[in-house]
Design an enzyme around this catalytic site. Structure first.
Site: not given
Length: 799
Positions: A684, A686, A136-137, A201, A489
């Site tokens: 995030s 990440r 999806d990213h 995520d 965000r």
């Protein structure tokens, strides 16, 4: 003709089976079949869920006995998922590290690359718990859904092929590009009341809307759980939010969390689970609850959740999971907090907040931070006082936060009024469906036709603008402008890369109304618009449907089931690839104190994971650690010159980009330290924000305070995550300092370390720094990272 009953087995696009029973009827020589089908089991992993529920009651009783008092829902789910089994002791909130056994793992394509590159080194032949990957990213929003999706599949084919083959080999469910945003797909297919999931995520917390403890983590944590190990979490504190009254008119579930963000701020929920309860909670839809939980990540909360109620049962049934609804109904008493807790919440939660939904006003939060909460009635005044641009250039709805059928139906009720009342759209307007199931259903029900009629653009079922994957025309000019969106965000540069884009967060219906008006000072509750006849007209409040009247529909959900036996599947990574790179183990600690470290950067103010490792165009390198390390800390503001991506190289005395300066130190064999401000690493999950400094030779990160996930990610990668014992010591760090970290040879839990600041003028200062490492986490540091221990232990077990 004889009576005949025919049974048909139909393969659903998701890979699950449907059984259909039919009796033929006849017309002359033609036989017709009227098919009445019954879904036998549409739920993924239903046996795992039934097993969990079978033990749920006994585990809760054991926990209630150990704790010695009634339990919140959060405590019930956490204690039901203890790695050891039934509870034998009570854990102290905010202090005790606890080992848990999550039910499943979810990964999106940007973070899955690194998570799976790590998992490939574990030595396992298959994942130990149900796991999924969602693409999806990597889909950039530029023109329209079909064009953008086709381009992404072509440009990122190497990454998609890698993820598909790794998933196929290791027993991981794979959701193809276009299937939808991870959190919406999880809510539709995998989330279940009382479960525990981790996901790579930060908005994994979305599943709390279906009564699940769902927590965002880094890829190393996901690797641990997929490898069959326990998952460690500090026992969270508890924030209880009592919702009284009922939403009506323009107020939406999104306004609840926008209000909460204003109360708690971006770090007020750090280390805590937010549990919602009360009549207002049960009056909301399941997807509305998901919206609230999703954006709970913006207050730093470990996760948020609601208790099981009829809205969740309705959603489970509507998404073809009647078997889960039935099983949950049977243990419903265990899937909510004890009555005593909600009757006297102050005695059981660390903090209690009460919100009256009857009087809750729609909000717009921002710009540049999701906790700057402004009621719509105050926006005109606030915009004037702060000099915010009032002309709205773009309104964007959708994202993982607000892309349910209910969200779109309420937005479309406003879009219909554009033509009905002789109005026009005064801003650009975009829609990002959350999943192919939602997109297909809203197209069938005519919603997309309404949006098309007013000139809206429908983007692909993907993250798109919400995570910076938006090729916005003109953004490179860096002009001051305002957008409104229903995302979660709104940090500077996040949506379009323009630091001068003022982004405001609202509900889909509020965003739609503001896009129609094109004016940030417009209040749809009280203000009028002028139509094409010069008449003053007012928008009617939004209306919508909790669930589609005709049910959800989809032709191809986008799911690829893994091979039963993946041993023969080959996963190939080209050594010359610019997108993927196999990992080499990080070096173990040398066994001595760290001496002669140079200050790389002293970051000033907000430093999120976006600042440490930007997304947007950098997403293409998420599977290549060395290439993506070229974005390390380029968004952080240097305290000493107020600039981004400009730090002093102590070897040359010259200023240059952060990554290039760090590579120069690494080439010279010199370690470095990064210094930061409050809530360092918020945003995030990440883990690249931790892996990049580790890869380039940063040895420690010293800050006033950490965001939870980032601190854990640093520890997992064998880094030192330290905090000032005295926050004022931040001011003692000077640009030309050479720094020693002392006390590592006796590194132990709850034992402070010493930092020696060797100033360029010859003076020396020593300050105390704290850490939150436990014994296991110290082992990670000593070994050079948690993955090195997994690899070592697996090799030993199979020697």
């Amino acid at each position: 003709m004889p009576s005949l009953t025919v049974f048909l087995v139909i393969l659903h696009p998701s890979g699950k089976s449907i059984i259909a029973k039919t009796t033929p009827y006849y017309d002359k020589e033609t036989v017709y079949f009227k098919i009445n089908y019954k879904i036998i089991s549409m739920a993924f992993d239903i046996e795992m869920i039934k097993k969990l529920y079978a033990n749920f009651g006994s585990r809760i009783e054991a926990a209630r006995k150990a704790v010695g008092k009634p339990l919140t829902l959060t405590e019930k789910i956490l204690y039901a998922h203890l790695w050891q089994g039934e509870a034998t002791t009570a854990y102290e909130r905010g202090k005790s590290y606890v080992d848990f056994a999550p039910d499943r793992v979810a990964m999106q394509d940007a973070t899955a690359q690194m998570a799976l590159l790590q998992f490939m080194q574990s030595g396992r032949a298959t994942v130990a718990v149900p796991s999924t990957v969602h693409c999806d990213h990597l889909i950039e929003a530029k023109e329209n859904s079909k064009t953008d999706l086709d381009r992404a599949v072509h440009e990122s084919s190497e990454v998609y092929d890698f993820l598909a083959s790794v998933s196929n080999k290791y027993g991981i469910g794979f959701w193809k590009p276009g299937a939808g945003i991870i959190h919406q797909v999880v809510l539709e297919n995998y989330a279940f009341p009382g479960g525990m999931m981790i996901g790579t995520d930060s908005h994994t917390v979305n599943a709390g809307g279906l009564g699940m403890i769902a927590i965002g983590v880094g890829g190393a944590d996901a690797c641990d759980v997929m490898a069959g190990l326990a998952w460690e979490l500090k026992m969270p504190k508890l924030i209880g939010i009592k919702l009284i009254g009922k939403l009506s008119g323009w107020a939406a579930p999104k306004d609840v969390i926008l209000k909460v963000a204003g109360i708690l701020t971006v770090k007020g929920g750090t280390g805590a689970v937010v549990e919602y309860f009360g009549e207002g909670a049960t009056s909301m839809s399941c997807t509305g609850k998901g919206t609230i939980c999703n954006m709970g990540a913006e207050v730093g909360a470990t996760t948020s959740l609601f208790g099981y109620d009829p809205s969740m049962s309705r959603y489970l049934n509507a998404t073809n999971r009647a078997d889960i609804a039935s099983a949950a109904d049977a243990i419903a008493a265990h899937l909510t907090g004890d009555a005593e807790v909600y009757a006297n919440p102050e005695a059981y939660f660390d903090q209690v907040i009460e919100i009256d939904l009857d009087t809750l006003e729609p909000h717009l939060n921002g710009p540049f931070t999701p906790d700057l909460a402004t009621p719509i009635s105050k926006m005109k005044e606030a915009a004037a006082a702060n000099g915010w641009p009032t002309k709205i250039e773009v309104g964007l709805i959708g994202s993982c936060t607000n892309s349910s059928y209910e969200d779109i139906s309420r937005a479309v009720s406003l879009a219909k009024q554009v033509s009905e009342k002789g109005l026009k759209l005064n801003s650009e307007f975009t829609i990002t469906p959350g999943s192919e199931q939602v997109r297909y259903t809203i197209e069938r029900d005519g919603f997309l036709g309404v949006f098309d009629k007013i000139g809206a653009t429908v983007f692909a079922n993907a993250c798109g603008p919400c995570i910076g994957m938006w090729a916005r025309v003109g953004a490179e000019k860096a002009e001051k402008n305002t957008i409104v969106h229903s995302f979660n965000r709104n940090f500077a540069k996040r949506a379009d890369g323009n630091p001068n884009t003022y982004a405001f967060v609202g509900s889909p219906e509020m965003v739609t109304a503001m896009a129609i008006a094109g004016d940030l000072s417009f209040n749809p509750l009280t203000d009028y618009l002028t139509n094409d006849k010069g008449e003053k007209v007012k928008l009617d409040p939004p209306t919508g449907f909790e669930l589609p009247i005709k049910g959800f529909a989809v032709e191809d959900a986008g799911y690829q089931q893994p091979a039963e036996d993946g041993s023969g599947v080959q996963v190939i990574v080209s050594p010359t690839s610019k997108r993927l790179q196999l990992l080499d183990p990080f070096a173990a600690w040398e066994g001595v104190d760290l001496k002669g470290l140079k200050l790389l950067i002293k970051a000033k103010g907000k430093c999120t994971t976006d600042h440490i490792s930007m997304a947007g165009p950098w997403l293409k390198f998420r599977g290549h650690l060395d290439n993506i390390s070229n974005n390390m800390l380029i968004g952080a503001v240097n305290f000493f010159n107020e600039k981004t991506d400009s730090v002093k190289n102590q070897l040359t005395g010259e200023y240059g980009p952060v990554p290039a300066t760090q590579r120069a130190y690494k080439a010279a064999g010199i370690g470095t330290i990064v210094v930061g401000d409050e809530n360092y690493g918020e945003g995030s999950s990440r883990e690249h924000a931790a892996m990049e400094p580790r890869h380039l030779g940063v040895r420690a990160v010293l800050v006033k305070s950490f965001a939870r996930i980032h601190e854990t990610n640093l520890k997992k990668q064998g880094m030192l995550a330290l905090t000032f014992a005295n926050k004022e010591d931040y001011d003692k760090i000077l640009e030309d300092d050479t720094i020693d970290i002392e006390g590592l040879t006796s590194f132990a839990p709850n034992k402070a370390l010493h930092l020696v600041l060797n100033h360029i003028d010859g003076t020396i200062e020593t300050i105390l720094v704290n850490h939150t490492y436990n014994e296991q986490q110290i082992e990670w540091f000593v070994a050079g990272g948690a993955l090195n221990i997994i690899r070592r232990d697996f090799a030993a077990a199979n020697a």
